[in-house]
Enzyme design. Structure first.
Site, mmCIF file in Angstrom:
data_model
loop_
_atom_site.group_PDB
_atom_site.id
_atom_site.type_symbol
_atom_site.label_atom_id
_atom_site.label_comp_id
_atom_site.label_asym_id
_atom_site.label_seq_id
_atom_site.Cartn_x
_atom_site.Cartn_y
_atom_site.Cartn_z
ATOM 1 N N PRO A 1 -2.840 -2.442 19.079
ATOM 2 C CA PRO A 1 -2.462 -2.767 17.680
ATOM 3 C C PRO A 1 -2.839 -1.571 16.657
ATOM 4 C CG PRO A 1 -4.800 -3.368 18.408
ATOM 5 C CD PRO A 1 -4.238 -3.055 19.688
ATOM 6 N N TYR B 1 -8.466 4.191 8.915
ATOM 7 C CA TYR B 1 -8.618 4.179 10.066
ATOM 8 C C TYR B 1 -9.472 5.410 10.283
ATOM 9 C CZ TYR B 1 -4.090 1.866 10.841
ATOM 10 O OH TYR B 1 -3.141 0.787 10.861
ATOM 11 N N LYS C 1 2.411 -2.203 15.283
ATOM 12 C CA LYS C 1 4.032 -2.203 15.527
ATOM 13 C C LYS C 1 4.354 -3.382 16.209
ATOM 14 C CE LYS C 1 5.160 1.472 13.972
ATOM 15 N NZ LYS C 1 5.265 0.971 12.347
ATOM 16 N N TYR D 1 5.174 4.878 10.995
ATOM 17 C CA TYR D 1 4.192 3.709 10.450
ATOM 18 C C TYR D 1 4.822 2.936 9.623
ATOM 19 C CZ TYR D 1 -0.143 1.547 9.408
ATOM 20 O OH TYR D 1 -1.353 0.769 9.163
ATOM 21 N N HIS E 1 0.697 -1.092 -0.081
ATOM 22 C CA HIS E 1 -0.073 -0.194 -0.101
ATOM 23 C C HIS E 1 0.922 1.419 -0.015
ATOM 24 C CE1 HIS E 1 -3.638 -2.138 1.960
ATOM 25 N NE2 HIS E 1 -3.309 -2.522 0.897
HETATM 26 C C1 PHB Z 1 -4.622 -5.987 10.544
HETATM 27 O O1 PHB Z 1 -4.951 -5.924 9.087
HETATM 28 O O2 PHB Z 1 -5.012 -6.884 11.112
HETATM 29 C C2 PHB Z 1 -4.339 -4.723 11.136
HETATM 30 C C3 PHB Z 1 -4.087 -3.687 10.239
HETATM 31 C C4 PHB Z 1 -3.578 -2.382 10.888
HETATM 32 C C5 PHB Z 1 -3.489 -2.278 12.218
HETATM 33 C C6 PHB Z 1 -3.823 -3.307 12.921
HETATM 34 C C7 PHB Z 1 -4.309 -4.513 12.443
HETATM 35 O O3 PHB Z 1 -3.388 -1.155 12.816
#
Ligand code: PHB
Ligand code: APR
Length: 388
Positions: free
Chosen positions: A289, A197, A293, A381, A74
């Site tokens: 999560p 997000y 990280k 990130y 991505h």
């Molecule tokens: C996931 O795809 O499980 C995932 C992606 C981004 C995050 C946490 C989990 O910040």
């Protein structure tokens, strides 16, 4: 049975398995002891974002073939709030770096498949650690007694390694969040080409992906919620409301075939070494999560540890072993900071004062209006540079 091994590794998660690979490549004999079965490990659903250097490392170890074929690369993420979307262009913000979405259990499958079978024992019971202050620490299991030069405690937050360190020397830091994530896997095409997000009055949500036909989504929930109270209809209704936007965008629904709830905490154990025991990964630190990280921090620990052990086996040099904890902690605390920042900025926290909630909105508003702030987020990130 009594046996000897140079490095005994407890736990076959990302930390333990990657360490086994790094040591094997350096000609150091290692044995991984894991309490779960291979099927359990390869079937547990966890997060799925890899930092650029983690991907580069896996490829350099010859473990990137399937990843290169099946992962999703991505060019950024989308932040959504106040019904608007804001794309952060990572290659532009970080000089070409991207985000790789590849589920943790797929990484584990690749790591396990590429290790000699006799380097991992699954289904090991009653692991305990002994003689940690001596030059020949010992791991006992229900069946074996394994004498080692070093023990790597890669057994996650609940494993026995951290517990084997005397309480009076343990230095820990922790914050527990009053919310959790309900995660689903759904049979549907991607609703968006990148992760979204979203902060919303009703709580956080995240749109992620697994494959062209399977999507991973999360909604903020109470960590004490019962999955029974989250019907498929309720989950979709929350996702639709929280991801709502004024743009021409639609969330595609599908059959939900997996649901789970995770609680969220930040935790650091600064005592990462006790004699000949070295803690790595979730055994020493936990992040929420948001920002994904966890795996990357675990990988960074074992890169440092493998280098230090390689130095020791070369000429019995102890400089890098002595620097293990401070080197790792410098990165860990930055990962903790970033995960905490993303988590507090994006979640609805009823226990926070209204003032603080407004500050989080200002944070988001500042972020989408400031190239410098976007750069800071993107740099973290995609992964801070490795110090080693
Ligand atoms: C996931 O795809 O499980 C995932 C992606 C981004 C995050 C946490 C989990 O910040
Ligand atoms: N004996 C042997 N193995 C054990 C024991 C024990 N008593 N207790 C735990 N383990 C194993 C677990 O079954 C698990 O497979 O240790 C492993 C630890 O793996 P993880 O919890 O995945 O921890 P780590 O390798 O540090 O990886 C951190 O993985 O769990 C995610 O979110 C976490 O992304 C982070 C990353």
């Amino acid at each position: 049975m009594k046996r000897k091994v140079q490095v005994g590794i407890i736990g076959a998660g990302p930390a333990g398995l990657l360490l086994a690979h790094l040591l094997h490549r350096a000609g150091i004999e290692a044995l991984v002891l894991e309490s779960r079965t291979r099927d359990q490990i390869e079937g547990t659903i966890r997060a799925g974002v890899l930092e650029q250097w983690t991907v580069d490392l896996l490829i350099s170890l010859g473990l990137g073939e399937r990843l290169k074929r099946e992962a999703h690369f991505h060019d950024g993420i989308t932040l959504r709030f106040n019904r608007g979307s804001h794309h952060l262009d990572f290659p532009e913000l970080t000089n070409g770096k991207r985000v790789t979405v590849y589920a943790q259990h797929e990484v584990l499958k690749d790591l396990i498949a590429a290790l000699p079978a006799d380097m991992i024992q699954f289904g090991v019971r009653d692991v305990s650690l002994h003689r940690l202050g001596s030059e020949s620490p010992l791991i006992r299991t229900a069946e074996d007694e394994i004498e080692c030069d070093f023990i790597a405690g890669c057994d996650g937050f609940h494993g026995p390694s951290r517990q084997a360190i005397p309480k009076n020397v343990l230095k820990t830091y922790e914050t527990v969040y009053p919310f959790g994530w309900l995660g689903i896997l759904t049979e549907a095409p991607p609703s968006h080409h990148e992760l979204i997000y979203a902060r919303h009055e009703r709580g956080f949500s995240l749109l992620s992906t697994r494959s062209p036909t399977v999507q991973r989504l999360y909604v903020q929930c109470n960590p004490k919620d019962d999955l029974k109270d989250w019907s498929d209809d309720r989950i979709w209704s929350e996702l639709h409301q929280r991801l709502e936007t004024d743009e021409d965008w639609k969330l595609t629904e599908g059959k939900i075939f997996q649901k789970n709830i995770v609680s969220m905490r930040s935790f650091v154990c600064e005592t990462m070494r006790w004699g000949r025991l070295f803690l790595a990964g979730d055994a020493a630190h936990i992040v929420p999560p948001t920002g994904a990280k966890g795996l990357n921090l675990a990988a960074a620990d074992v890169v440092v540890l493998a280098k230090a052990l390689t130095e020791w086996y070369r000429d019995h040099g102890t400089d890098l072993l002595d620097l293990y904890a401070p080197t790792c902690l410098a990165r860990i605390w930055k990962g903790e900071r970033f995960s905490w920042y993303m988590t507090t900025m994006l979640h609805k926290n009823e226990s926070e004062e209204d003032f603080v909630q407004r500050i989080h909105m200002a944070d988001l508003d500042y972020l989408v209006g400031s190239h410098a702030a976007q750069q800071a987020l993107a740099e973290n990130y995609v992964g801070l540079p490795m110090a080693v």
